[in-house]
Design a protein around this motif. Structure first.
Motif: not given
Length: 105
Positions: A19-39
């Motif tokens: 999803a991050a790859d698709a988003g970055c290829k679709a638009a001029d955006v930067e990524l912040e660090v990913f976060d995780k959560n285990k419910p």
């Protein structure tokens, strides 16, 4: 003026990368660090780990990145939640965007 932020929570790390790859290829955006959560009831989920992707850029770019990321994630294991903040102006929001539990296993 602050950059917009798109927050996309998905099932699993692989889905997050795609999803991050698709988003970055679709638009001029930067990524912040990913976060995780285990419910608490993680074993009942399609994938027992939730990962949050955070796109930054102007509002139109973040919208395009989110649309691409959502489409990509829905093709794998799915989207949990998504939201766009057009103009975060609270220093607390900026601080929260830097938080990540991925380095804590």
């Amino acid at each position: 003026m602050a950059q917009a932020v798109g927050i996309l929570e998905v099932f699993g790390l692989t889905t997050a990368f795609v999803a991050a790859d698709a988003g970055c290829k679709a638009a001029d955006v930067e990524l912040e660090v990913f976060d995780k959560n285990k419910p608490a009831r993680a074993d009942e989920l399609p994938v027992p780990l939730l990962v949050t992707i955070k796109f930054r850029g102007d509002v139109s770019a973040v919208n395009a990145a989110m649309e691409a990321g959502i489409t990509a994630a829905e093709g794998i294991s799915g989207v949990v939640q998504h939201h766009i903040i057009p103009n975060p102006d609270d220093p607390g929001v900026e601080k929260m965007l830097k938080i990540s539990a991925l380095d804590k296993f």
